[in-house]
Design a protein around this motif. Structure first.
Motif, PDB file in Angstrom:
ATOM      1  N   GLU A  24       0.800  -1.232   0.000  1.00 34.58           N
ATOM      2  CA  GLU A  24       0.000   0.000   0.000  1.00 34.58           C
ATOM      3  C   GLU A  24       0.830   1.278   0.000  1.00 34.58           C
ATOM      4  O   GLU A  24       0.530   2.223  -0.739  1.00 34.58           O
ATOM      5  CB  GLU A  24      -0.931  -0.001   1.218  1.00 34.58           C
ATOM      6  N   LEU A  25       1.870   1.336   0.829  1.00 35.61           N
ATOM      7  CA  LEU A  25       2.565   2.597   1.062  1.00 35.61           C
ATOM      8  C   LEU A  25       3.178   3.217  -0.200  1.00 35.61           C
ATOM      9  O   LEU A  25       3.060   4.438  -0.407  1.00 35.61           O
ATOM     10  CB  LEU A  25       3.622   2.403   2.158  1.00 35.61           C
ATOM     11  N   PRO A  26       3.846   2.463  -1.078  1.00 36.70           N
ATOM     12  CA  PRO A  26       4.453   3.094  -2.261  1.00 36.70           C
ATOM     13  C   PRO A  26       3.464   3.836  -3.146  1.00 36.70           C
ATOM     14  O   PRO A  26       3.852   4.740  -3.902  1.00 36.70           O
ATOM     15  CB  PRO A  26       5.075   1.905  -3.007  1.00 36.70           C
ATOM     16  N   GLY A  27       2.196   3.487  -3.067  1.00 36.98           N
ATOM     17  CA  GLY A  27       1.206   4.158  -3.903  1.00 36.98           C
ATOM     18  C   GLY A  27       0.706   5.467  -3.340  1.00 36.98           C
ATOM     19  O   GLY A  27      -0.079   6.175  -3.988  1.00 36.98           O
ATOM     20  N   LEU A  28       1.143   5.815  -2.126  1.00 37.59           N
ATOM     21  CA  LEU A  28       0.651   7.033  -1.491  1.00 37.59           C
ATOM     22  C   LEU A  28       1.507   8.239  -1.852  1.00 37.59           C
ATOM     23  O   LEU A  28       2.081   8.912  -0.998  1.00 37.59           O
ATOM     24  CB  LEU A  28       0.608   6.839   0.031  1.00 37.59           C
ATOM     25  N   VAL A  29       1.602   8.491  -3.135  1.00 37.48           N
ATOM     26  CA  VAL A  29       2.279   9.676  -3.642  1.00 37.48           C
ATOM     27  C   VAL A  29       1.321  10.382  -4.588  1.00 37.48           C
ATOM     28  O   VAL A  29       0.819   9.780  -5.539  1.00 37.48           O
ATOM     29  CB  VAL A  29       3.586   9.317  -4.383  1.00 37.48           C
ATOM     30  N   GLY A  30       1.033  11.643  -4.286  1.00 32.53           N
ATOM     31  CA  GLY A  30       0.081  12.385  -5.098  1.00 32.53           C
ATOM     32  C   GLY A  30      -0.944  13.074  -4.211  1.00 32.53           C
ATOM     33  O   GLY A  30      -0.710  13.330  -3.033  1.00 32.53           O
ATOM     34  N   THR A  31      -2.097  13.385  -4.768  1.00 32.73           N
ATOM     35  CA  THR A  31      -3.186  14.028  -4.040  1.00 32.73           C
ATOM     36  C   THR A  31      -4.314  13.027  -3.843  1.00 32.73           C
ATOM     37  O   THR A  31      -4.716  12.344  -4.799  1.00 32.73           O
ATOM     38  CB  THR A  31      -3.700  15.264  -4.799  1.00 32.73           C
ATOM     39  N   PHE A  32      -4.823  12.953  -2.628  1.00 30.73           N
ATOM     40  CA  PHE A  32      -5.857  11.966  -2.291  1.00 30.73           C
ATOM     41  C   PHE A  32      -7.013  12.653  -1.569  1.00 30.73           C
ATOM     42  O   PHE A  32      -6.805  13.494  -0.692  1.00 30.73           O
ATOM     43  CB  PHE A  32      -5.278  10.864  -1.393  1.00 30.73           C
ATOM     44  N   ASP A  33      -8.223  12.293  -1.954  1.00 25.15           N
ATOM     45  CA  ASP A  33      -9.418  12.830  -1.303  1.00 25.15           C
ATOM     46  C   ASP A  33     -10.007  11.784  -0.364  1.00 25.15           C
ATOM     47  O   ASP A  33     -10.045  10.591  -0.692  1.00 25.15           O
ATOM     48  CB  ASP A  33     -10.471  13.215  -2.343  1.00 25.15           C
ATOM     49  N   LYS A  34     -10.464  12.237   0.778  1.00 23.39           N
ATOM     50  CA  LYS A  34     -11.135  11.364   1.741  1.00 23.39           C
ATOM     51  C   LYS A  34     -12.452  12.026   2.129  1.00 23.39           C
ATOM     52  O   LYS A  34     -12.516  13.245   2.321  1.00 23.39           O
ATOM     53  CB  LYS A  34     -10.266  11.166   2.982  1.00 23.39           C
ATOM     54  N   PRO A  35     -13.522  11.255   2.262  1.00 22.12           N
ATOM     55  CA  PRO A  35     -14.803  11.865   2.638  1.00 22.12           C
ATOM     56  C   PRO A  35     -14.768  12.455   4.048  1.00 22.12           C
ATOM     57  O   PRO A  35     -14.033  11.995   4.916  1.00 22.12           O
ATOM     58  CB  PRO A  35     -15.786  10.679   2.581  1.00 22.12           C
ATOM     59  N   LYS A  36     -15.570  13.487   4.244  1.00 25.90           N
ATOM     60  CA  LYS A  36     -15.877  13.935   5.599  1.00 25.90           C
ATOM     61  C   LYS A  36     -17.047  13.072   6.074  1.00 25.90           C
ATOM     62  O   LYS A  36     -18.167  13.205   5.595  1.00 25.90           O
ATOM     63  CB  LYS A  36     -16.275  15.412   5.599  1.00 25.90           C
ATOM     64  N   TYR A  37     -16.757  12.192   6.989  1.00 30.93           N
ATOM     65  CA  TYR A  37     -17.727  11.166   7.340  1.00 30.93           C
ATOM     66  C   TYR A  37     -18.881  11.672   8.202  1.00 30.93           C
ATOM     67  O   TYR A  37     -19.930  11.040   8.260  1.00 30.93           O
ATOM     68  CB  TYR A  37     -17.030  10.032   8.086  1.00 30.93           C
ATOM     69  N   PHE A  38     -18.697  12.808   8.864  1.00 28.65           N
ATOM     70  CA  PHE A  38     -19.680  13.210   9.854  1.00 28.65           C
ATOM     71  C   PHE A  38     -20.154  14.638   9.671  1.00 28.65           C
ATOM     72  O   PHE A  38     -19.472  15.472   9.097  1.00 28.65           O
ATOM     73  CB  PHE A  38     -19.082  13.069  11.266  1.00 28.65           C
ATOM     74  N   ARG A  39     -21.328  14.885  10.219  1.00 26.52           N
ATOM     75  CA  ARG A  39     -21.832  16.244  10.350  1.00 26.52           C
ATOM     76  C   ARG A  39     -21.875  16.580  11.828  1.00 26.52           C
ATOM     77  O   ARG A  39     -22.219  15.743  12.650  1.00 26.52           O
ATOM     78  CB  ARG A  39     -23.234  16.363   9.748  1.00 26.52           C
ATOM     79  N   LEU A  40     -21.540  17.815  12.147  1.00 29.53           N
ATOM     80  CA  LEU A  40     -21.560  18.280  13.535  1.00 29.53           C
ATOM     81  C   LEU A  40     -22.473  19.484  13.629  1.00 29.53           C
ATOM     82  O   LEU A  40     -22.271  20.487  12.949  1.00 29.53           O
ATOM     83  CB  LEU A  40     -20.141  18.645  13.995  1.00 29.53           C
ATOM     84  N   ASN A  41     -23.494  19.377  14.477  1.00 33.30           N
ATOM     85  CA  ASN A  41     -24.422  20.481  14.714  1.00 33.30           C
ATOM     86  C   ASN A  41     -24.213  20.988  16.141  1.00 33.30           C
ATOM     87  O   ASN A  41     -24.743  20.412  17.094  1.00 33.30           O
ATOM     88  CB  ASN A  41     -25.868  20.016  14.523  1.00 33.30           C
ATOM     89  N   PRO A  42     -23.441  22.057  16.326  1.00 35.80           N
ATOM     90  CA  PRO A  42     -23.118  22.538  17.672  1.00 35.80           C
ATOM     91  C   PRO A  42     -24.349  22.913  18.487  1.00 35.80           C
ATOM     92  O   PRO A  42     -24.319  22.855  19.718  1.00 35.80           O
ATOM     93  CB  PRO A  42     -22.233  23.764  17.405  1.00 35.80           C
TER      94      PRO A  42
END
Length: 566
Positions: A166-184
């Motif tokens: 896995e690690l060698p492929g982690l070069v570049g730009t990567f998007d990850k979802p924002k998994y949660f919503r927070l309502n203060p």
């Protein structure tokens, strides 16, 4: 991402059996359409392939050979230089190593040659490393769910083979979802400098949730989207739905399970059992299902705890005979703890209803022989559950309670629950209560509220999440909490009067403005005070705020010399 029915291995397994229930299960899986978020919000990581490897010298030198294609490799030995093996690579011998950050932004500090340094600046001239391979037995970062880009191989998981893949492929730009919503606005963590609920902070195994602020500025929950791994424990633990799982929304997963049950029964399937499982462990899921009958329907989630107790009971009142969780004891301790605590609450509620508590059950891969299966479904609701998380849960529980009573099962009206359950009541020592309404000011759900027309403190038990804000905010310390379940739907939902007094009505306009006892207490305490030594000052105690201000300015206008004393 979200609820879905398996991948290749699981789909192949489910197609093998030809029993009526197996065919109905296959039909339900094929016909039930998921409703996921099409364009979820995301955060981005940027990695240039600058890797730091930490651990014993001989190990990190050998491992470094596997990552030669990366931009740079920095070797940090946790041993003294006397233990070095012969190598042509530069090895930095460091003490007191600390690591903060995430993929593309790891701040590594340590003591080298007696001086504390930022290692990336010292070694590669950058502000941070992009990737960290930690070969120490006791990893530097302690989070149970490692942040993206950090690989604590030394503590056993993930394995080196997985990292090499896995690690060698982690070069570049990567998007990850924002998994949660927070309502203060719904959050029960803090209000007006008072701290209350911390369930979400205690439930996060990734270190993504923190309590920020101070007693002076106020506290608030902060979720670092770069550290958040979407485990779901915070949303499951949150009693007010201030934190909600957004990928997909919990209610969509709940409706998905309901439609799945409907399609299963439409095709002639009987006594369905819902088995929630994680897509991370497809091999284990198949292994577990092989030990179960064909009426067990898997619902594969990104994370096992992305659905909570409301979804579990929703499945039971929509035709499922049982709800299972296919889990592993290898899961991080915090995830196991939150799951165990939530199931403990669910099982306590089932027991109070006169039902088998094993209708909601965790099935561990390491102990499949301990599994208990139940083949008798419960009464199905006529209408869909509506409202927020708590309202849907209470709707399901009230349906089950009515069904139990119809089957001559006696239910004790008030019953205790595990101490961590977010359900219960508030008691007040009314003789010492001044009706200052400090508790009302901090209540996040309006379970405690006032009456605009009289000095009355009111309470709705169903809305109370036992956060403790009211108890902490009460200046007289007359409030106390009690965790319990009130099975009388009417009294649980009705507005109760906790404390009420006669109102003091303004002697000028006649409007009620405060408890009469409070005004008399103030008069008693202010007696003899030099600022209240005339009849006019005492009279103003019996006025509402608007009339009091009006009277002061009228008096100043009539007697200008008094302005010199203001």
């Amino acid at each position: 991402m979200g609820s879905r029915i398996g991948e290749a291995m699981l789909t192949q397994f489910l197609a093998q059996s030809e029993t009526t229930n197996a065919k109905a299960r296959k039909f339900a899986i094929e016909q039930t359409v998921e409703l996921n978020n099409l364009i979820p919000p995301t955060v981005s990581y940027e990695s240039r392939g600058n890797l730091v490897i930490i651990g014993p010298t001989s190990i990190i030198v050998d491992v470094a050979e596997q990552f030669s294609e990366l931009n740079s490799i920095t070797l940090v030995s946790t041993e003294s230089d006397t233990q070095d093996k012969k190598t042509d690579k530069t090895v930095y011998h460091a003490k007191e190593v600390t690591i903060k950050g995430f993929l593309g932004a790891f701040d590594v500090e340590c003591v080298v040659n007696g001086e504390r340094v930022n290692l990336a600046k010292t070694t590669i001239g950058k502000t941070a490393f992009d990737l960290v391979l930690d070969m120490k037995l006791d990893s530097v970062m302690k989070e149970q769910v490692p942040v993206p880009g950090y690989y604590p191989v030394g503590r056993g998981y993930p394995t080196l083979a997985q990292v090499l893949d896995e690690l060698p492929g982690l070069v570049g730009t990567f998007d990850k979802p924002k998994y949660f919503r927070l309502n203060p606005e719904l959050c029960a963590h803090s209000s007006r400098g008072v701290k209350g609920c911390e369930r979400c902070v205690d439930a996060c195994p990734a270190g993504a949730l923190t309590s920020e602020g101070s007693d002076q500025t106020g506290h608030h929950i902060q979720i670092n989207p770069y550290l958040c791994q979407g485990v779901g424990t915070c949303a499951t633990a949150c009693p007010t739905e201030a934190i909600s799982y957004a990928l997909p929304e919990a209610e969509k997963t709940q409706n998905f399970a309901t439609r799945l049950l409907t399609n299963y029964k439409k095709e002639g399937g009987e006594t369905p059992i819902i088995a929630f499982c994680s897509d991370r462990h497809e091999n284990f899921n198949v292994m577990a299902l092989k030990t179960m009958p064909d009426h067990v329907i898997p619902v594969v989630l990104d994370e096992l705890l992305s659905v909570g107790i409301d979804t579990w009971f929703s499945a039971l009142v929509n035709g499922a005979a049982q709800v299972l969780f296919i889990a592993s004891r290898r899961m991080p301790e915090t995830i196991q703890r939150v799951l165990t605590q939530e199931v403990e609450i669910a099982q306590a509620l089932l027991t109070q209803l006169g039902l088998d508590p094993q209708r909601i059950q965790v099935v561990y891969m390491e102990a499949l022989n301990e599994m208990t299966l139940i083949d008798t479904p419960l009464s199905v609701m006529d209408a869909p559950l509506k409202g927020n998380k708590r309202e849907r849960l209470m709707g399901a529980l009230d349906h089950l309670a009515a069904d139990s009573k119809a089957n001559q099962i006696e239910i004790t009206e008030i019953q205790s629950l595990p101490s961590h359950a977010p359900y219960g009541t508030i008691s007040c020592e009314t003789k010492d209560c001044t009706l200052c309404m400090g508790c009302v000011a901090v209540c996040p759900t309006r379970a405690l509220h006032s009456d605009p027309d009289s000095p009355t403190l009111k309470f709705i038990e169903q809305d109370c999440v036992q956060c403790g804000l009211c108890v902490s905010a009460c200046p007289e310390k007359v409030l106390s909490m009690k965790v319990q379940m009130n099975w009388n739907q009417e009294t649980r939902q009705e507005t109760q009067i906790v404390h009420k007094e006669d109102a003091a009505c303004c002697i000028s306009c006649g409007a009620p403005f405060a408890p009469a006892s409070m005004i008399e207490m103030l008069r008693s305490k202010l007696q003899g005070n030099p600022h209240f030594n005339d009849e006019a000052s005492i009279k103003r105690l019996y006025m509402c705020e608007d009339c009091r201000v009006r009277d002061i300015f009228t008096d100043l206008s009539a007697n200008p010399e008094k302005q010199l004393k203001v």
